[in-house]
Structure formats: structure tokens, C-alpha cells
Scaffold this motif. Sequence first.
Motif, PDB file in Angstrom:
ATOM      1  N   LEU A 107      -7.856  -1.180  -8.638  1.00 48.76           N
ATOM      2  CA  LEU A 107      -6.559  -0.496  -8.652  1.00 48.76           C
ATOM      3  C   LEU A 107      -5.918  -0.459  -7.261  1.00 48.76           C
ATOM      4  N   GLU A 108      -6.781  -0.384  -6.244  1.00 45.10           N
ATOM      5  CA  GLU A 108      -6.266  -0.328  -4.867  1.00 45.10           C
ATOM      6  C   GLU A 108      -5.585  -1.638  -4.464  1.00 45.10           C
ATOM      7  N   ASP A 109      -5.794  -2.701  -5.258  1.00 45.91           N
ATOM      8  CA  ASP A 109      -5.219  -4.007  -4.917  1.00 45.91           C
ATOM      9  C   ASP A 109      -3.994  -4.330  -5.776  1.00 45.91           C
ATOM     10  N   LYS A 110      -3.449  -3.303  -6.431  1.00 47.50           N
ATOM     11  CA  LYS A 110      -2.334  -3.551  -7.357  1.00 47.50           C
ATOM     12  C   LYS A 110      -1.112  -4.154  -6.650  1.00 47.50           C
ATOM     13  N   GLU A 201      -0.518  -1.729 -13.804  1.00 48.46           N
ATOM     14  CA  GLU A 201      -0.729  -1.836 -12.340  1.00 48.46           C
ATOM     15  C   GLU A 201      -1.679  -2.968 -11.971  1.00 48.46           C
TER      16      GLU A 201
END
Lengths: 351, 201
Positions: A107-110, A201
Motif C-alpha cells: 500500500l505504501e507504494d501506491k 490504490e
Amino acid sequence: MAAITRFKLPVTNLETERERWHQLYNVLHEPKPEIKSSPRQSVWRKNKSVLWFYPAQEKKHDVPIFMVYSLLNKPYILDISEETSVIGNLNKQGYDVYMFDWGSPGLEDKGITLDNYVLDYLEMAVRVALRHAKAPEISLVGYCIGGTLSAMLASITDLPIKNLVLAAVPIDYSDFILPDKWVKAMHDGTLSLDRMIDAYEVIPSEFLYTTFLALQGFNIGPNVNLVTRAHDRKYVDKWRRMDKWTRDAVTFSGAAFKQMLNDLYKDNKLVKGEMTLAGKKVDLSKIKCSLLVITSTRDELVLESQSLPVMELVSSEDKTYQLVEAGHVSICLTGQFAFAVEPWLSTRSKF
Amino acid sequence: MSDENMNNPYESFRRLSEMWEKGLNDLLIQSIDNRELIRMTQLGVGVHSRYIERLKRNQELMANIMNIPTKNDVANVAKLTVQAEEKVDTLQQQIWSLQDSFALANQEQHKLLAEIMEFTKQLHTEWVHSAKDLAEAKKITTEMKKMRQELVEARDLKTNLLELKQELIHFSDLKNEVNVLRELLKKEKEDTALAVAGAKE
């Protein structure tokens, strides 16, 4: 009378049948096979991506190979078994191979876009590989979307890329495997996945796996092939590896997925010369290095018409087009890719 | 097709399924290639997106109320690590750039040193040559001095020779005079003899 003598009842061999059903039982009940990679070491890591180095068994060629696999699947298809490993076979033929594994974004790389993938990840990885190999030049080998990204990089970077190999590469998106009206709907914006991408996302791996399944329609061939040849242990082993890889899908950064759908599939910016990455214009005519484009005869995911235009778009004087008797995945699965690339590269891998 | 394949029920099954697969796929493509289905899909995508959005919103809301971290919170922390990695990468690139500059400077220094060495070597060679030349020049000067000395001596010798020549000329004159005197004496003797003979007669 003649017709009667020609007719034969199906005869089955008891031993073969026993083996067939035993193997089928194993496929259903045994855990998925473990994929052991060729000898390798990690050279560089960034976020979830890893740059792997596979040293040549006996180095015969000066220019190392840098392999870029698709963002949509895991790259271990290039090293799926000792016998049919694309990377392993290139190592045996005397090449040092670097392979860039994009990893599976979280998710942090969305927010990771194609700009980031090409400039922050791929370009940096090639730079690291050049430094690690202490080589003044490198051969960039891109497969599928990895090929598209490699072509983008080759057109904007100042890195010393000696040879560029693009296999099963989608460059021209004016036509792709969807039915005509769906292609048109994507082009005119009637069908847009933007909101769904924003909602998710990060595109889940299940979504990508299901999309691939849907694109293949009624794809009963592999299962029927398994039943037909289940008595052949080698075939079953290959099938199980392939099956594991097919189901082992990756996630996809939402921003990159959206950019890919809009800039490539919808607006076809790469061919039109309108694509920009971090403000830099991606002009394929700036590619001047030696170029090999490979397409497969039975490729049902990337059409030949999607790869061919790159031959006209680049400025390379030394360019070769090669059609290989294989499918989109089987070219890697069978290791054919290595044997298609090697003869061309071997004459172009001296400093 | 070989007899073996003809007789293999699985092979026949495979061929049949291949034909069916192709036929069904063609039918599928034909049947889904229509605008209504595309519109329906777009509608379905919209509904699904709204559902996902609402689900996420509610998830955040619930997590806030329960005071537990959500996946977004974890992602934000993970992002910090990624940012730190990026900074390390930037630093690494700068170190490389520095290393390259040092390597280049070193290379240039080596080049310069090599040039200085070469120049010194050349100087040394020139020096040796000059020393040799100087020694030879000294030798030549000595020889010249010697020659000058010899020349002076030769000049003296010449003077002596001239004197000797003069004396020889003088001596030759003297010899001529002696010869003349000898001739005169002889003539006188003859005259005297003739006079004596004449007197006897």
C-alpha cells in the motif's frame, strides 16, 4: 472390409494409466514444487525490488546481460528449472546475467508511477549493475512490459547500452487482444478503470490473475494437456512449475497501473512520441544501439502488430526482427528465449 | 497422424477439446463484443469502486474509534523506510560521483606524474648528453690549445726554416762565389800554365 480393418479400439497400457492417475493425484494433493534458482547473489535492493547477479559458469563474453521482466508477473519464470532456465542457459553460454525483480508493491507504494519505475528503479539498477560488473557497456534484455520499460529507458538515458533486446514487447497499443469494441471503448474513454484503481490504490494480485484468466477465455488447454501427458513425469514437473508461477501473481501500484492504462492503452503515447517520464520526452528515435525484437508465433497476450512498429521507430542501424515458434509464456518456460537471444548477442558482446 | 496417436483416447480427447476451446472462444469474443456489455461493465466498475471506497472509509472510521492502526498507518511508516532508502541511494550516488572524481583526479595525477617522470628522464638524458658534449668540448679546447701551441711552435719552426732557407740561399750564393772563385782560380792556373809553357818554348 477395408474400413473395418482400419478401425481400432482405443487401447490403453495399464502401466501408463497407473502412472498417469498417480501423477494427477499428486498434482492435486502434493504441495506446489519448490523453485530453486540458479546460483545468484543480490547486488542491490530498493524497496521491494532486488537486483540479482547470476555469474557465468565460465565467462566468455565481455558485455553482461541485464534482464528486465514484466511488472505483471514474478520473474522466476526466467529461472524456473535447472534444465529450462533462461538465465541458467545464458550462464552456461558464458554470460554474466543481472536480473531485476520489481517485487510486489504494498500500500505504501501506491504512488509509484512508471516514471519512478524507469528512472528511480530501472536506471539506478542498470547503473549499479554496470558498476558491479566493472563493464563499460551492457546489454538490456526486456520481456513483455519489461521490454516496454527497457525501450523507454534506452530512449532517455545516457547509460552505455550496447544492445537492446525486446521480446514479446507491447509498443503500439492501437490494437490489443480485447475485442474491437472494447479496444475502441478504452480509446475513447467509454470504458475507464480510473475510479476503481483509485479505490483500490494498489491493484490486488487476485485482480490481475483473474484478468489474465479472463483474457484467455475458455482456457482448458493446459488441463487437458496435463491429463493427456500425465504419465510423463518431466512434463508433469514442468506443468506444475508453470501452474505455480501462473497463480503466483503480483500486486501492481495503482498510479503506475493508471498511467499504463491511460498513457499507453488509451492514448498510445509511446508510438505517438507524446510520452514523458519525469519531464523527459520518451522519443524512441533516440535509440541508436543494436536492436533485436523477438515475437512468438502463438503469443495470445501481445500481438505481433504491437511489437513490430518499434523496428521503424528506432534509429538503430543494426536492427533484427526474429519470429520464434512459441507462446507468450512458453518462450520463457521452455528456455527457448535464451537460445533465441544468444546467437545474436554473441556477435555483439565484445568491448 | 500416427497409428499410436489415432489409437490414443487421450490424444483424441485433446484434439477435440482444442477444437471446442477455439470454437467457444470465438463465440465468447463475438458475444461480448457489444456496446451494451461495455456500458454494463462500466456501470459495474463504478458500483464496485463505490463499494470499495465505502468499505475503506468505514474501515478507517472503525479503526479510529477502536484506536487501532490501519493498513494506511502501517503504509505511512513503511513509506518512511522507503524514503530513508531513497536518501541512502542518493548518498550512494554522490559517493560514486566522488569516487569517480577521485579516480579521475588520481588518473590525471598519475598521468601528470608519468609526464613529469618522462620529462625528468628526458632531462636526465639531455643532461648526460650535455655532460658528454661538455667533456668533448673540453677535450676539443685542450686539443685546440695544444694545436695552438703546436702552431706557435710551427711558426717558430717556420721562422727557423725561413732563416735556414735564407742561410741556404746565402750559402748557395757563397757556393756560387766559391765556384766563381774556383773557376777564376782554375783559369788563372791555366793561364799560369800557358804562360809557363810559352816561356819554355
